[in-house]
Design a protein around this motif. Sequence first.
Motif, PDB file in Angstrom:
ATOM      1  N   ARG A 272      22.376  15.491  16.921  1.00  0.00           N
ATOM      2  CA  ARG A 272      23.756  15.002  16.869  1.00  0.00           C
ATOM      3  C   ARG A 272      24.604  15.692  17.929  1.00  0.00           C
ATOM      4  N   ALA A 273      24.312  16.991  18.166  1.00  0.00           N
ATOM      5  CA  ALA A 273      25.097  17.749  19.144  1.00  0.00           C
ATOM      6  C   ALA A 273      24.920  17.195  20.553  1.00  0.00           C
ATOM      7  N   LYS A 274      23.829  16.460  20.763  1.00  0.00           N
ATOM      8  CA  LYS A 274      23.625  15.870  22.087  1.00  0.00           C
ATOM      9  C   LYS A 274      24.497  14.653  22.295  1.00  0.00           C
ATOM     10  N   GLY A 275      25.107  14.163  21.209  1.00  0.00           N
ATOM     11  CA  GLY A 275      25.920  12.960  21.323  1.00  0.00           C
ATOM     12  C   GLY A 275      25.099  11.694  21.155  1.00  0.00           C
ATOM     13  N   LEU A 276      23.910  11.819  20.558  1.00  0.00           N
ATOM     14  CA  LEU A 276      23.066  10.637  20.336  1.00  0.00           C
ATOM     15  C   LEU A 276      23.708   9.715  19.300  1.00  0.00           C
TER      16      LEU A 276
ATOM     17  N   ARG B 273      20.733  18.491  13.573  1.00  0.00           N
ATOM     18  CA  ARG B 273      22.045  18.904  14.070  1.00  0.00           C
ATOM     19  C   ARG B 273      22.033  18.937  15.605  1.00  0.00           C
ATOM     20  N   THR B 274      20.922  19.439  16.174  1.00  0.00           N
ATOM     21  CA  THR B 274      20.812  19.447  17.641  1.00  0.00           C
ATOM     22  C   THR B 274      20.901  18.023  18.187  1.00  0.00           C
TER      23      THR B 274
END
Lengths: 278, 335
Positions: B238-242, B235-236
């Motif tokens: 994805r939260a970075k916008g990767l 989730r982290t």
Amino acid sequence: MPLLEIRNLSVTFDTADGPLEAAIGIDLHVDAGEVLAIVGESGSGKSVAMLAVMGLLPDTATVRADAMRFDGTDLLALSPRARRRLIGREMAIIFQEPIASLNPCFTVGLQVGEVLKTHQKLGRAARRRRIVELFRAVGLPEPEAKLAAYPHQLSGGQCQRVMIAMAIACAPRLLIADEPTTALDVTIQKQILDLLMDLQARTGMAMIMITHDMGVVAETADRVMVQYRGRTREEADVLSLFAAPKDAYTRALLAALPERAGGGSDLDGVAFTEEEGA
Amino acid sequence: MLNFIVRKIAMLIPTLFGITIVSFGFIHLLPGDPVTLMAGDKGMTVQEHAAAMARLGLDRPLWQQYLGYLGQLAHGNLGTSLVTHRPVLNDFLTFFPATLELSICAMVLAVVIGMPLGVLAAVKRGTWFDQLSMSTALVGYSMPIFWWGLLLIVLFAGVLHWAPVSGRISLMYYFPQPTGFMLIDSLLSGEPGAFRSAVAHLALPSIVLATVPMAVIARQSRSAMLEVLGQDYVRTARAKGLAPGLVVGRHALRNALIPVVTVVGLQVGALMTGAILTETIFSWPGIGKWIVDAISSRDYPVVQSGLLVIATMVMLVNLVVDILYAVINPRIRHA
Ligand SMILES: Nc1ncnc2c1ncn2[C@@H]1O[C@H](COP(=O)(O)OP(=O)(O)O)[C@@H](O)[C@H]1O
Ligand SMILES: [Mg+2]
């Protein structure tokens, strides 16, 4: 125009036992540079609402809202690609479990570097310098050496500092802190809160601070929303809420503060009926 | 890291010791003896039998024979075959490349197909792709090797004539084999068509041997991936916008690999068992066939030392897996 505006947000999970309403009719707005605290018992849908804003909910979730806008951009109509350009850069989030939130297989240097690599054009050396700078800004000891450290070599507080470094790497306009200190030792909690408030004051970013601790609210927030069972019970600026709480649940939360009650009480067991509300 | 490897190797020694007991005990517990079997239909008198047994040292009490065997091993001597009168090690080295070639091809096939299948099934959980690939894996897993091998032979060799039935290469080719690996030797020979023939001979046995590990690896990859995809750090990421490719291919896959590598290692052990059956079905001249023949002629030294060598190989493979495991999992490396 508020930076983040949400009207009537509901999230439903498709579960084996049928649909589960995790958040019901949430309204909120945050202005640029403002700190909004959201308080509420656990399970009241605070995290789910924030994940909906970031677009990080699993496929089993259905998000409905009358409006969900960030700086005028309609978050409900955003393509996955456009959303990826927004999150991690314009708005960022840190979570409750700092150790679990970092990938155990990669160095924290790499994990912070990824944000920069994704959103900014920096050379390898410049990126490295920037990571060290960020590590220094969040108060990690020996920032150079930490580049090559793995999460399991750091303490919980240090991991949360890494998460914060990751979140502020691209100077976001909104930082969502979802119970950032709940999983930490009491002595560390205050340090992390101070760090967040210091960074907020220096950068002027807006912040949503989720907590169930009124003490944290008093120290950090401009404005407070009180959530109970998936709904908003009361919203007010901090001073008036502490001076004259309207809602029974808010009063109970305040009564649980050590300086008011002489000892903590567990609120999660207490039930409040709808009629007792404001 | 070096410390880690030394510790692991030290732990192998007691296991090897145990294996000498088991393999020695196993072959001596079987009824019959090599002398009687070698005499065959001609038969022999009781006196002749006793003399032959004494000459081979097989008249001594078992514990003496065992200690004698250990003493031999301590000098690095694996013994001499009672049948071929050649050192066991020589025979092993003759037959081993065929097995190794087959096993490597099967394992490569199993990993290269099984892992992406499982990962993709996890990412596309609940879709027709997921359901189709996982039910296929289940069928592959439950397929008896013998029956599956015969089915393929009937279809591809019998009906379609696409592949040969047995052996490593067509009998029309004859060339030196410096490496023992038919794929390489056929290329080196420069004989036209030899490489093609070697590939055709290798295809069916490799598929048969690869089926079970492929199914196990696919299912394990899927469940490991599903577990990892639900973790906070994904989730982290994805939260970075990767990009999704990075989230799945780097953050999730790297963690999912940890249990999958373990399973691959265990499958290498299981592959040895499968190889014996597969070699029997396809008359593949490898160590499976060698050991089976040695058991039927009660060739004690070959069975004892052959099993010991095979077990050592399996353990060395597992050691390599352990090291690989430590390389991809920093939490073990620093422990
Ligand atoms: N992925 C999910 N699937 C199903 N239910 C979920 C999921 N995530 C959260 N929930 C449920 O949604 C409700 C709200 O959870 P959450 O937002 O995490 O509460 P909190 O206010 O403590 O942050 C809880 O009842 C929780 O069980
Ligand atoms: Mg929460």
